[in-house]
Design an enzyme around this catalytic site. Sequence first.
Site, PDB file in Angstrom:
ATOM      1  N   CYS A   1      84.998 -72.478  14.978  1.00 38.01           N
ATOM      2  CA  CYS A   1      85.083 -71.031  14.782  1.00 38.01           C
ATOM      3  C   CYS A   1      85.352 -70.302  16.095  1.00 38.01           C
ATOM      4  O   CYS A   1      86.006 -69.260  16.118  1.00 38.01           O
ATOM      5  CB  CYS A   1      83.808 -70.506  14.143  1.00 38.01           C
ATOM      6  SG  CYS A   1      82.331 -70.657  15.191  1.00 38.01           S
TER       7      CYS A   1
ATOM      8  N   HIS B   1      78.130 -68.186  14.669  1.00 37.29           N
ATOM      9  CA  HIS B   1      79.488 -68.177  14.119  1.00 37.29           C
ATOM     10  C   HIS B   1      80.319 -67.107  14.808  1.00 37.29           C
ATOM     11  O   HIS B   1      79.880 -65.964  14.965  1.00 37.29           O
ATOM     12  CB  HIS B   1      79.430 -67.913  12.622  1.00 37.29           C
ATOM     13  CG  HIS B   1      80.745 -68.079  11.909  1.00 37.29           C
ATOM     14  ND1 HIS B   1      81.551 -69.187  12.063  1.00 37.29           N
ATOM     15  CD2 HIS B   1      81.400 -67.272  11.020  1.00 37.29           C
ATOM     16  CE1 HIS B   1      82.628 -69.062  11.303  1.00 37.29           C
ATOM     17  NE2 HIS B   1      82.553 -67.914  10.676  1.00 37.29           N
TER      18      HIS B   1
ATOM     19  N   GLN C   1      89.382 -72.899   9.247  1.00 37.05           N
ATOM     20  CA  GLN C   1      88.979 -73.877  10.256  1.00 37.05           C
ATOM     21  C   GLN C   1      88.608 -75.214   9.662  1.00 37.05           C
ATOM     22  O   GLN C   1      88.550 -76.227  10.385  1.00 37.05           O
ATOM     23  CB  GLN C   1      87.804 -73.341  11.068  1.00 37.05           C
ATOM     24  CG  GLN C   1      86.492 -73.254  10.290  1.00 37.05           C
ATOM     25  CD  GLN C   1      85.362 -72.687  11.108  1.00 37.05           C
ATOM     26  OE1 GLN C   1      85.276 -71.472  11.275  1.00 37.05           O
ATOM     27  NE2 GLN C   1      84.492 -73.539  11.625  1.00 37.05           N
TER      28      GLN C   1
END
Length: 376
Positions: A139, A282, A133
């Site tokens: 994410c 995340h 990424q």
Amino acid sequence: MHRFVLLTLALASVHGARYSDLAVSGALENPRQLLNLYQEFSAKENKVKTPERLSLFRSTLKKIKEGNRKHPGWTLGLNKFADMTLEEKRNYLGLNTSSLHKSLMSREVVPLTSVPDSKDWRQEGKVTGVKDQGSCGSCWTFGAVGPIETNYAILTGKRKSFAEKEYLDCIYNWNRGCSGGFYEDCWDYSAKYGRLAITRDAPYYAMDQYCGSYYSKLHNGLIGAKISGYYTIPPGEDNVIYYLSKGAVGTAFEVTDEFFNYQSGVIKDTTCDDRGDTMANHAVTAVGYTPHSMIVKNSWGSTWGMGGYFETARGTDLCEHFWWGAVPTWDVTGHTDNDPEYVPVEEEDCQGTNADGCACGTARCSDGMCRHPHMC
């Protein structure tokens, strides 16, 4: 002679993407070895060398040495995060949990007796290669696309790389994608518009842009099956493992400062915040499990962790790994998907076998067999 051996070990470990405790200790004990190791690291990672970065690098070495002493079940090592500030590292996250799990949860009863002891969708050729990424808080798009790729392959027999870039540009529009988001919103988008581009037509790069009508004109990769919505999985390890036995799962967890340095093994991170409020920051894709761990695909490139993957311990509620599971739901169209077959990419810095369980120089094809990538 002793100094030469330590220095050789340190430099060799850079090229092998593995850093032994001996190499770390040598660099911490000897300023010259530290400088040489830092110079090699900076060249490999294409980093600009500064005294400030060197200080951060040395601090990371200390954390690695201390961490590996505390938890022998999983190891820390040097990677691209080794000379970054905590604020810079946070740019590689991007989950905002304030609106997660907005819809009704799945009401499906979990028949635990029907779940096999282990499952690894990589071994069946249903997982694409690890992606990166970059320093964009995207994410959430990778946590959405990972389950799409694997579960589409299970449903249709066609493995393809889908475009995170369409989600990055179009979900929130007006250049806000790198500021973070939710993987569930991605599946809502595809359910509403009936589409998602493939990576060939919309390559990823770490920048959000205006969506406009650009993507509506691109080829739609959702051919053999369409996304109809999503299920949010009730929190709990058993529930997540059950869904993993059927396909990949989008999930989220709390990344700690120690996690950035992960290298191998089964994580049991006791440094997570335990205040009771959600701390997940995340999004990732779970692609399998063992009796003792959950296998997770990250979006930080294949030189991080175990070829881009990590394993987290079962039997613990640390870091919220089993709180945020969700999966896209599907309508099979019956249409034949004639898009080009996905061609795996050979892993970087492979040692013995790669993340798919194939010998270095080969890749796991969609039929589950290991071959040279061009033969898939």
